[in-house]
Design a protein around this motif. Structure first.
Motif, PDB file in Angstrom:
ATOM      1  N   PRO A 133     -23.896  35.620 -13.949  1.00 38.03           N
ATOM      2  CA  PRO A 133     -22.931  36.102 -12.960  1.00 38.03           C
ATOM      3  C   PRO A 133     -23.341  35.746 -11.520  1.00 38.03           C
ATOM      4  O   PRO A 133     -24.522  35.825 -11.182  1.00 38.03           O
ATOM      5  N   LEU A 137     -21.944  36.138  -7.316  1.00 37.23           N
ATOM      6  CA  LEU A 137     -21.014  36.759  -6.381  1.00 37.23           C
ATOM      7  C   LEU A 137     -20.744  35.808  -5.221  1.00 37.23           C
ATOM      8  O   LEU A 137     -21.644  35.072  -4.806  1.00 37.23           O
ATOM      9  N   SER A 196     -15.593  37.691  -4.852  1.00 39.39           N
ATOM     10  CA  SER A 196     -15.327  37.249  -6.219  1.00 39.39           C
ATOM     11  C   SER A 196     -16.594  37.373  -7.044  1.00 39.39           C
ATOM     12  O   SER A 196     -17.694  37.091  -6.562  1.00 39.39           O
ATOM     13  N   LEU A 197     -16.401  37.784  -8.267  1.00 37.65           N
ATOM     14  CA  LEU A 197     -17.505  37.828  -9.220  1.00 37.65           C
ATOM     15  C   LEU A 197     -17.168  36.833 -10.325  1.00 37.65           C
ATOM     16  O   LEU A 197     -16.076  36.891 -10.907  1.00 37.65           O
ATOM     17  N   ARG A 246     -18.244  34.771 -13.826  1.00 38.36           N
ATOM     18  CA  ARG A 246     -19.102  34.754 -15.000  1.00 38.36           C
ATOM     19  C   ARG A 246     -18.443  33.951 -16.096  1.00 38.36           C
ATOM     20  O   ARG A 246     -17.322  34.273 -16.524  1.00 38.36           O
ATOM     21  N   ILE A 282     -18.092  45.232  -4.338  1.00 36.52           N
ATOM     22  CA  ILE A 282     -19.024  44.556  -5.244  1.00 36.52           C
ATOM     23  C   ILE A 282     -19.195  45.366  -6.526  1.00 36.52           C
ATOM     24  O   ILE A 282     -19.114  44.853  -7.642  1.00 36.52           O
ATOM     25  N   LEU A 335     -16.261  45.300  -8.891  1.00 40.85           N
ATOM     26  CA  LEU A 335     -16.202  44.057  -9.655  1.00 40.85           C
ATOM     27  C   LEU A 335     -17.192  44.078 -10.816  1.00 40.85           C
ATOM     28  O   LEU A 335     -16.865  43.689 -11.945  1.00 40.85           O
ATOM     29  N   LEU A 336     -18.420  44.530 -10.503  1.00 36.51           N
ATOM     30  CA  LEU A 336     -19.446  44.591 -11.550  1.00 36.51           C
ATOM     31  C   LEU A 336     -18.981  45.490 -12.696  1.00 36.51           C
ATOM     32  O   LEU A 336     -19.125  45.168 -13.876  1.00 36.51           O
ATOM     33  N   GLU A 387     -25.989  45.339 -11.487  1.00 35.28           N
ATOM     34  CA  GLU A 387     -26.335  44.523 -10.318  1.00 35.28           C
ATOM     35  C   GLU A 387     -27.433  43.510 -10.627  1.00 35.28           C
ATOM     36  O   GLU A 387     -27.383  42.364 -10.159  1.00 35.28           O
ATOM     37  N   LEU A 442     -26.930  39.874 -11.585  1.00 31.73           N
ATOM     38  CA  LEU A 442     -26.465  38.855 -10.635  1.00 31.73           C
ATOM     39  C   LEU A 442     -27.532  37.793 -10.415  1.00 31.73           C
ATOM     40  O   LEU A 442     -28.683  38.110 -10.108  1.00 31.73           O
ATOM     41  N   VAL A 485     -25.980  35.434  -4.909  1.00 32.86           N
ATOM     42  CA  VAL A 485     -24.934  35.998  -4.068  1.00 32.86           C
ATOM     43  C   VAL A 485     -24.700  35.035  -2.909  1.00 32.86           C
ATOM     44  O   VAL A 485     -25.566  34.872  -2.047  1.00 32.86           O
TER      45      VAL A 485
END
Ligand code: FES
Ligand code: FES
Lengths: 630, 630
Positions: free
Chosen positions: B368, B370, B381-382, B384, B513, B516-517, B524, B527, B530
């Motif tokens: 993932p 960010l 935007s996230l 994955r 954030i 989105l997660l 977190e 991630l 970022v």
């Protein structure tokens, strides 16, 4: 429906089909034929205002039931005429669906010059496709863009939206909401060019840009119906009667060129607005245009330079069909509308000729078939088994009255028909008003008749005696209308020089025809049909044109006068993408033969300048008698 | 070549590569690095005018041979700095090709705010293709149209011409003849949009329409080289600092909307003309544009209604990429030029975010990952495994100095860096001029430092004592700059209310954030990277942003500040059709999550308002110590 043709449904309605015009209109029970024709924009003359007095509204019923003959009709027609179906449109009330023929002379003047044409059946497939869609309104859970909804609506109908016109997007959001998300989406080659409320008609305009006249046809793109046809003068005439003068003006300065362009665009805009207002349509509904015209008109209209059209080798900027957003030319179509301009064949053979080839279907015939469009330049194509050879021949201004002592355009008061006897003259003027001058068809008649009664020899020289043949300042002339009969004390005559001018003009046409036949290695007799397109071509007496050697000596039935075939070609292309492709193919197929580069053209011109019915071969002229065919 | 980068070939030349800027320029032997950088439009600061006195031009040489250290350089740098390659650009003369790093602070102001970005290798495939063709001139035996010759020339190169732009046709005939029928033909999706003399470069312009700044990149479409980059203020600021005010103005009247549109178009036109004149290019050479911007800027620029953007459910007119003729917007590109506007994701996530996703390549990563673009609205935007979830969070004006007592934009004199000790303050202002106020990055630093030295608790309440902490009309404030140090006798302070404003702003980003997660069911720690895009994001101290809980507590190396990624995205799309398609795909892939419709966002906002390094899970905050990673 906002269309003008909508009728209250309480009354019975009939369909009236106008055969030569290729129009169908709806008529209410109780209306006269004149009323319903005029209501639908078919401008049948009615000098007495529909009182049954003038006889100007005569038509011929070919099929279908109508009211009984009135006494004024009985007075106007002979028994054989009545038996053949002749009626007065102001007296006749349809009693069912009719098929009607309107003779040229019953059509109002500007209409008459422009818009009759040979119409053919066309499968509806316009560039702009209409989709009735119903969309779901936005919600907080569904905040997609307006275009996403439209895209989805179209996808549900099996269509893909490939792009959007920015101008069309500007008022789209409001329109969607005002129409409660039920609209017609207008797609052109996958581009969304506009949306309309569902109840509004989708319109197109076909335009024939003539050097002197412009013909416009407003068409319903969903039904294929012609809603209205109008003709107007080309305002560029102010800057030069003939196209060469205008070209020279345009070359002289960019300002002139812009003036020429602006004048015609303003004129058409005015006509569009008048038309739409009158019929209660909005500008947004006019979503597509097809334009045809000669190459010079095409270039001047589009603001393309005409510098290289003006001198040899007469090179156009573009030959291919061209698509332009209407807004790029400042034309008052819908914001997203496109215009399609027909392809040009050469510097002196334009899209109007392509359109005529398309409209007549001449090019699909096995042939050999000829198509002529007579004017200051006469375009001629010879078609045989998918091959097309084309020339442009400089027939000059004589047919439009230019360089003729008492010449004039085909307007009110022009002598258009002439018959001579050994001591008398019979003339007919346009609109049957006192004569002012003589127009092209009158000139052909005059020379043919003078030749027939032996006052001209085959060289075109005056000879013999006649009460009306005289000498004026050393030049022989034939008096059509005497000084005493004229208000201005000026006689209308045909001079020796006029005869020479006509000979030059008609020889150039005949030589063009012969050149084409020679190129295809054909004899005149092989010709199966000769289509004569254009306003002027519709008025000439073909027999007389043959008789002076302007047209080949073929049987009269082989000649078909098709009126404004170019306009009709524009209209069918407006209705059908396939026809557009056909037009492009025609233009590509045409093999243009430059007469200026042809050695034998001069010899053919000489041969063709003689009067008389004859055939031309490598051995020279061979005279022919009677209306024969072999 | 008319390009500015042409050099006399008598001298030796070297290639200088500017690493972070992604630029290559040519340097003549004997020039200083400063001279050749400035000549090529790279605006390295030179406060003393290149005398070696001010030190504002410092750069770091990463690779390649250069002249020896001058005495002024020895004075400016410490030994370790010299060992790491630090030099003064005004003193250094390249002795071969170099790779150079220019730190942010050495870039002139407007440049610095706009145009640094993460550049990636792009395969050249612009919309406009250039074909060098040589045509045969017309003859009497070959009177084909100009376009037929061009079509033939292209066919010989294996390309088909499907259409012609009418505007391009207007000056084409003269150009063909002036260039003796040897030209570059410019084809866009098969449409001939212009021709150029063979020796002229073919240019494109990439434009990032920011709410406050506009970045323009002039690019050579044949080589892919960026010729010049400039930044200018968005003139719409006159009508409203923030975009909401402008939207409201535009809704109020059509006239306002047009004024807003005109102001920005005029500004860009002015800049285009200046740029082209300066570099000795003609307008005809500028044949394509790519524009990115947030949805509101996009709509205002295109003259699309913003009515439905202004209130829930915030519906854009269009989400898809849009192509428009430059002339339809009155932009001074070549007559036939098209502009492409990036697709929008939602009412508050525009094409600039798509461009940033494209430029960083974030969306192609397994993730993932960010991507944040921080502003009044922050788009996040996230990504994955090919999935993208996107939110827009209303971070408010605090980062731009709005609603902050002594807040200001990041302009000359703004305090941008702050360090506190138990009794002292160290500040740094933009351009190192006396302080005027505090900008967003300074505010983050201030709050982080106040929290670090214990003057703020985790709720953001002032506590404890400090020589500079005082009460002013009942409100606690921390004095950054004392009244006595200010010309206007006004201290620069951080008030309790300012801290609250920052907490709201940073909480909205952090909550976005976390939302989105949660939607992707991720922790977190999962991630990998970022990306922080945008001008503001480039200036913040990431460590401090983590320390106040604005960013998740991840290892510092996971954060990549990419500068104006949107502008870079526009530029690579300008160079590559494939990248445009990629952008369209990104926009379609983005799954937009409307926070207004989200129930748990309020709870996340509350959690995220606390100061400190922490992680947020369904169980709440979990504090973290040190710069750790797991
Ligand atoms: S209109 Fe006069 S007779 Fe019919
Ligand atoms: S410009 Fe001042 S030190 Fe280089």
């Amino acid at each position: 429906m906002t269309s003008v043709l909508t009728v209250k449904m309480s009354n019975k309605t009939f369909i009236i089909e106008f055969e030569a015009l290729g129009k169908r209109i709806v008529c209410e029970e109780g209306q006269t034929l004149l009323q319903c024709a005029q209501g639908a924009g078919i401008q049948i003359l009615s000098v007495c205002g529909g009182m049954g007095l003038c006889g100007s509204c005569k038509v011929r019923v070919l099929k279908g039931p109508a009211s009984e003959l009135t006494s004024s009709e009985s007075e106007h027609f002979t028994l054989p005429e009545i038996q053949r179906g002749w009626r007065l449109a102001c007296q006749l009330k349809p009693k069912g669906s009719l098929t009607v023929y309107v003779p040229l002379e019953s059509l109002a003047h500007n209409y008459r010059l422009q818009i009759e044409g040979l119409e053919r059946e066309v499968e509806l497939n316009p560039n702009v496709k209409t989709f009735e869609i119903e969309l779901s309104p936005p919600l907080l859970e569904d905040p997609r863009a307006d275009t996403d909804r439209i895209e989805e609506g179209l996808r549900n109908k099996g269509f893909k939206c490939k792009g959007f016109d920015v101008e069309a997007l500007r008022d789209m959001p409001l329109k969607l909401r005002e129409s409660s998300w039920k609209v017609k989406a207008l797609l052109r080659d996958g581009e969304l060019i506009g949306i309309l409320p569902r109840e509004e008609a989708v319109l197109g305009l076909a335009v024939d840009l003539g050097t002197t006249k412009i013909a416009l046809y407003l068409v319903d793109l969903e039904s294929g119906r012609t809603i209205q046809a109008v003709g107007l003068s080309n305002p560029q005439i102010l800057y030069g009667e003939d196209i060469i003068t205008r070209i020279q003006k345009a070359i002289k300065s960019e300002e002139n060129a812009q003036l020429l362009q602006k004048s015609i665009i303003d004129s058409i805009n005015e006509e569009i607005i008048t038309l739409l207002n009158k019929l209660n349509f909005s500008r947004d509904q006019l979503v597509e245009g097809v334009f045809v015209g000669n190459t010079a008109m095409h270039h001047l209209f589009l603001g393309l330079p005409v510098t290289y059209l003006a001198s040899a080798p007469f090179v156009p900027v573009i030959s291919q069909a061209l698509e332009v957003k209407a807004r790029d030319l400042g034309l008052k179509f819908s914001k997203g509308a496109y215009l399609r301009f027909f392809p040009n064949i050469a510097g002196f053979v334009g899209g109007d000729h392509v359109a005529a080839l398309l409209a007549t279907g001449a090019w699909t015939e096995k042939g050999p078939v000829l198509l002529l469009d007579i004017g200051t330049n006469t375009e001629i194509s010879l078609i045989r088994e998918g091959k097309i050879f084309t020339v442009s021949t400089p027939s000059g201004p004589a047919f439009e009255g230019g360089h003729i002592k008492h010449g004039m355009r085909a307007a009110s008061g022009a002598i258009e028909r002439i018959k001579l006897s050994d001591n008398g003259v019979w003339i007919k003027t346009i609109d049957d008003v006192p004569p002012i001058g003589i127009c092209g068809s009158g000139l052909i008649d005059a020379v043919a008749e003078l030749f027939r009664i032996g006052l001209l020899d085959e060289n075109g020289r005056f000879k013999g005696r006649h009460p009306r043949l005289r000498e004026n300042e050393g030049v022989k002339e034939f008096v059509l209308v005497d000084e005493r009969e004229m208000k201005n004390d000026q006689a209308i005559t045909i001079t020796q020089k006029d005869v020479r001018e006509l000979q030059l003009a008609k020889a150039s046409i005949r030589a063009g025809i012969q050149k084409l036949l020679k190129e295809m290695d054909l004899e005149e007799d092989a010709l199966e049909k000769v289509y004569i397109a254009g306003a002027f071509g519709s008025y000439i007496d073909v027999g007389n044109a043959i008789y002076i050697g302007m047209l080949p000596a073929l049987s009269r039935e082989k000649f078909i006068q098709v009126g404004n075939a170019a306009g009709v070609g524009a209209k069918i292309a407006l209705l059908s993408k396939n026809k557009q492709e056909e037009a492009d193919l025609i233009a590509k197929t045409c093999h243009y033969i430059e007469l200026a580069a042809s050695k034998d053209f001069q010899r053919l011109l000489l041969e063709a300048s003689f009067l008389g019915k004859y055939k031309i071969s490598d051995e020279g002229r061979r005279y022919v008698n009677g209306d024969q065919d072999q």
